[in-house]
Design a protein around this motif. Structure first.
Motif, PDB file in Angstrom:
ATOM      1  N   GLY A   8      43.016  28.548  38.451  1.00 16.72           N
ATOM      2  CA  GLY A   8      43.117  29.694  37.600  1.00 16.72           C
ATOM      3  C   GLY A   8      41.526  29.492  36.562  1.00 16.72           C
ATOM      4  O   GLY A   8      41.373  30.626  35.992  1.00 16.72           O
TER       5      GLY A   8
ATOM      6  N   ASN B 248      39.323  32.444  38.458  1.00 15.35           N
ATOM      7  CA  ASN B 248      39.960  33.677  38.875  1.00 15.35           C
ATOM      8  C   ASN B 248      41.420  33.273  38.946  1.00 15.35           C
ATOM      9  O   ASN B 248      42.017  32.190  38.894  1.00 15.35           O
ATOM     10  N   ASP B 249      41.981  34.401  39.243  1.00 13.31           N
ATOM     11  CA  ASP B 249      43.704  34.198  39.328  1.00 13.31           C
ATOM     12  C   ASP B 249      44.171  34.957  40.498  1.00 13.31           C
ATOM     13  O   ASP B 249      45.516  35.148  40.503  1.00 13.31           O
TER      14      ASP B 249
ATOM     15  N   ASN C 279      47.200  33.147  41.903  1.00 14.27           N
ATOM     16  CA  ASN C 279      48.191  32.558  41.156  1.00 14.27           C
ATOM     17  C   ASN C 279      49.628  32.832  41.857  1.00 14.27           C
ATOM     18  O   ASN C 279      50.321  31.745  41.816  1.00 14.27           O
TER      19      ASN C 279
ATOM     20  N   TYR D  20      49.003  26.157  36.080  1.00 15.39           N
ATOM     21  CA  TYR D  20      48.053  27.482  35.925  1.00 15.39           C
ATOM     22  C   TYR D  20      47.122  27.274  34.824  1.00 15.39           C
ATOM     23  O   TYR D  20      47.765  26.807  33.761  1.00 15.39           O
ATOM     24  N   PHE D  21      45.961  27.389  34.769  1.00 17.28           N
ATOM     25  CA  PHE D  21      44.890  27.273  33.718  1.00 17.28           C
ATOM     26  C   PHE D  21      44.407  28.570  33.343  1.00 17.28           C
ATOM     27  O   PHE D  21      43.838  29.508  34.405  1.00 17.28           O
ATOM     28  N   LYS D  22      44.417  29.156  32.126  1.00 17.05           N
ATOM     29  CA  LYS D  22      43.788  30.348  31.773  1.00 17.05           C
ATOM     30  C   LYS D  22      42.228  30.264  32.136  1.00 17.05           C
ATOM     31  O   LYS D  22      41.527  29.254  31.854  1.00 17.05           O
ATOM     32  N   SER D  23      41.689  31.350  32.580  1.00 13.99           N
ATOM     33  CA  SER D  23      40.274  31.495  32.892  1.00 13.99           C
ATOM     34  C   SER D  23      39.169  31.161  31.819  1.00 13.99           C
ATOM     35  O   SER D  23      39.547  31.750  30.567  1.00 13.99           O
TER      36      SER D  23
ATOM     37  N   GLY E  11      37.782  34.020  29.295  1.00 15.93           N
ATOM     38  CA  GLY E  11      38.575  34.370  28.120  1.00 15.93           C
ATOM     39  C   GLY E  11      38.436  33.337  26.900  1.00 15.93           C
ATOM     40  O   GLY E  11      39.004  33.640  25.726  1.00 15.93           O
ATOM     41  N   PHE E  12      37.543  32.357  27.188  1.00 15.70           N
ATOM     42  CA  PHE E  12      37.304  31.434  25.927  1.00 15.70           C
ATOM     43  C   PHE E  12      35.926  31.803  25.676  1.00 15.70           C
ATOM     44  O   PHE E  12      34.844  31.762  26.532  1.00 15.70           O
TER      45      PHE E  12
ATOM     46  N   ARG F 237      39.003  21.134  27.893  1.00 14.82           N
ATOM     47  CA  ARG F 237      40.211  21.933  27.583  1.00 14.82           C
ATOM     48  C   ARG F 237      41.205  21.445  28.753  1.00 14.82           C
ATOM     49  O   ARG F 237      42.314  21.197  28.585  1.00 14.82           O
TER      50      ARG F 237
ATOM     51  N   LYS G 196      44.724  19.314  28.994  1.00 13.65           N
ATOM     52  CA  LYS G 196      46.090  19.803  29.292  1.00 13.65           C
ATOM     53  C   LYS G 196      46.649  19.260  30.514  1.00 13.65           C
ATOM     54  O   LYS G 196      47.974  18.764  30.711  1.00 13.65           O
TER      55      LYS G 196
END
Length: 136
Positions: free
Chosen positions: A62, A65-66, A69, A91-94, A97-98, A115, A119
């Motif tokens: 992730g 891209n997702d 997923n 799953y990791f946020k893209s 978005g950060f 990051r 996690k």
């Protein structure tokens, strides 16, 4: 001592507690379809499981891209349902978005890696505690 490419590799010489797969990102621009990702991803998991029958396997995805997923979550869930109780999906946020996580050519930079690593480390620790391999 042997060379892996020429003589094979003896997986019994070192058995990890955890194997982390970070696969699927480059398959998106390559045009891979979800059904192919599911099938080939399953083969990859089977290969890793064959080499390391006692290791936990974590498939992470992730960061860039997702698209896969849902496919990968289903694949890992199906492997669990078939009896592999040491396989996980994280799953990791893209990075997009950060703030300050996109590096050269749109890849994760050090901030993104930090990051995700934090996690992932917590996730691995929880697995190892739950399996009784380490104490809290």
């Amino acid at each position: 001592m042997s060379l892996r490419g020429k003589y094979g590799y003896d997986h019994s010489t070192w058995i990890p507690d955890v194997v982390v797969l970070n696969c699927g990102t480059n398959d998106v621009p390559g045009g891979t379809e979800p059904d192919v990702m599911y099938e080939e991803g399953g083969k990859l998991i089977d290969k890793v499981r064959s080499a390391y029958p006692t290791s936990s396997i974590i498939w992470i995805y992730g960061m860039m891209n997702d698209k896969f997923n849902d496919t990968l979550k289903k694949l890992v869930s199906d492997k669990k349902k078939s009896g592999d109780n040491k396989i996980y999906y994280l799953y990791f946020k893209s990075i997009y978005g950060f703030k300050n996580e996109v590096g050269a050519i749109g890849h994760p930079n050090a901030n993104a890696s930090e990051r995700v690593s934090k996690k992932l480390a917590k996730y691995i620790e929880k697995i190892l505690i739950d399996e009784g391999k380490i104490k809290r």
